[in-house]
Scaffold this active site. Structure first.
Site, short mmCIF file in Angstrom:
data_model
loop_
_atom_site.label_atom_id
_atom_site.label_comp_id
_atom_site.label_asym_id
_atom_site.label_seq_id
_atom_site.Cartn_x
_atom_site.Cartn_y
_atom_site.Cartn_z
N ASP A 132 0.84 -1.19 0.00
CA ASP A 132 0.00 0.00 0.00
C ASP A 132 0.88 1.25 0.00
O ASP A 132 1.73 1.43 0.88
CB ASP A 132 -0.89 0.00 1.25
CG ASP A 132 -1.77 1.23 1.33
OD1 ASP A 132 -2.88 1.19 0.77
OD2 ASP A 132 -1.35 2.24 1.95
N LYS A 165 -2.71 5.95 -4.33
CA LYS A 165 -3.80 6.88 -4.02
C LYS A 165 -3.60 8.22 -4.72
O LYS A 165 -2.47 8.61 -5.02
CB LYS A 165 -3.88 7.12 -2.50
CG LYS A 165 -3.94 5.83 -1.67
CD LYS A 165 -3.96 6.12 -0.19
CE LYS A 165 -3.83 4.84 0.61
NZ LYS A 165 -2.46 4.30 0.58
N HIS A 175 -7.62 9.62 -1.94
CA HIS A 175 -6.97 9.62 -0.63
C HIS A 175 -7.81 10.28 0.48
O HIS A 175 -7.87 9.78 1.59
CB HIS A 175 -5.61 10.31 -0.73
CG HIS A 175 -4.61 9.82 0.25
ND1 HIS A 175 -3.26 9.80 0.02
CD2 HIS A 175 -4.74 9.34 1.51
CE1 HIS A 175 -2.62 9.32 1.06
NE2 HIS A 175 -3.50 9.04 1.99
N TYR A 211 3.06 9.77 0.26
CA TYR A 211 4.03 9.09 1.12
C TYR A 211 5.48 9.34 0.69
O TYR A 211 6.41 9.16 1.47
CB TYR A 211 3.79 7.58 1.15
CG TYR A 211 2.43 7.17 1.67
CD1 TYR A 211 1.61 8.06 2.37
CD2 TYR A 211 1.96 5.87 1.46
CE1 TYR A 211 0.37 7.67 2.82
CE2 TYR A 211 0.72 5.47 1.93
CZ TYR A 211 -0.07 6.37 2.60
OH TYR A 211 -1.29 5.98 3.06
#
Length: 318
Positions: free
Chosen positions: A52, A86, A117, A57
């Site tokens: 994921d 996302k 998201h 990120y």
């Protein structure tokens, strides 16, 4: 007790695709992001088959390097893995750009799942990066979060070889109700903060009634894994002779939910998680902890307007 690995457990999405219930979460502080490459390699070699990630990120490039080496070494093939990414709200009006950029960083032709998201819209620069003020993204008051979902539907229907599934993240019941009323594709997943201190029982039940599987992030709490110290978790770990982390992950898996624990500890990800035969009463006891003492760990200032339950002290989102 059984030492069977929980990493082998799969769940079926509402579009018929199966996915491993446990994903490796890759959201990490900036200083830890370079470690993600070796973490992913160790995790896959240790049995993980679901990863994921997200643009926000800042780890997709490292994941892409890890995947390229894993494929070259013959450890796994692309089709053996389930990859989630996302679309950040700064790309609310252009999710196609976000997806193409993620695919490039990951070095892949397709992703198995794309999530919206947050149900928010941010102002952005020409490259789709959010405009920041006072440490937070600036909301685009003229935007509509449902535009993102509608455009994801268009992309999914047009080219599902690039996007195998679509879902949402951080949606409340109110937001899901609007989505279901105004569009014709049901999200396969709603990824939210979920753990024994924030069981979100009504949200999980609503999603299940509509064919949406809930996925948990921050399953051990937040930094420092505070939920490992909960008395109910310690009691169940002792009862089944497993770790507290095994209990917290199986809390979701045994409830038919996805879960995305994150770590850059090579030893920990290599060890994986044991399958724990939690009973219905065990699961109710874990839920009850959060019903009696609710606590939300992820409280970014920009998201307060969504109206989440148990909103605590706002924190910078790093």
């Amino acid at each position: 007790m059984s030492s069977e690995s929980a990493l082998t457990i799969k769940l079926k999405l509402n579009n018929g695709i199966e996915a491993p219930a446990i994903a490796l979460g890759t959201a990490n502080p900036s200083e830890s992001r370079p470690k993600v490459k070796e973490t992913v390699k160790a995790a896959v070699k240790g049995g993980y088959r679901h990863i994921d990630t997200a643009w926000f990120y800042g780890t997709e490039e490292y994941i892409g390097e890890a995947l390229a080496e894993l494929f070259a070494e013959g450890v796994v093939k692309r089709e053996d893995l389930f990859i989630t990414t996302k679309v950040w709200p700064s790309n609310w009006n252009n999710p196609s750009r976000s997806i193409d950029e993620s695919l490039k960083r990951l070095g892949l032709d397709y992703v198995d799942l794309v999530l919206q998201h947050w149900p928010l819209t941010f102002k952005a620069d020409a490259d789709g990066k959010p405009i920041i003020k006072d440490g937070n993204s600036v909301l685009d008051e003229d935007g509509d979060y449902l535009v993102t979902w509608k455009k994801l539907i268009e992309l999914y229907k047009k080219d599902n070889k690039k996007i195998r599934s679509i879902g949402v993240s951080n949606y409340t019941i109110k937001y899901l109700e609007r989505l279901l009323k105004e569009t014709d594709v049901v999200p396969v997943v709603n990824q939210v903060e979920l753990h024994p201190s924030l069981p979100q029982v009504d949200l999980v039940k609503f999603g299940k009634s509509k064919g949406i599987i809930t996925e948990a992030y921050s399953p051990l709490g937040s930094g420092g894994a505070p939920l490992l110290k909960l008395p109910i978790v310690e009691t169940l770990a002792k009862k089944y002779d497993v770790s507290g982390a095994d209990v917290l992950v199986n809390y979701h898996v045994k409830s038919g939910r996805f879960v995305a624990p994150r770590s850059t500890n090579i030893e920990r990800v290599t060890r994986g998680f044991k399958s724990v035969p939690l009973t219905a009463d065990d699961l109710k006891s874990l839920d009850q902890e959060g019903i009696d003492h609710p606590h939300r760990y992820i409280n970014p200032g920009f998201a307060k307007s969504v109206g989440y339950d148990n909103w605590g002290e706002e924190k910078p989102f790093k």
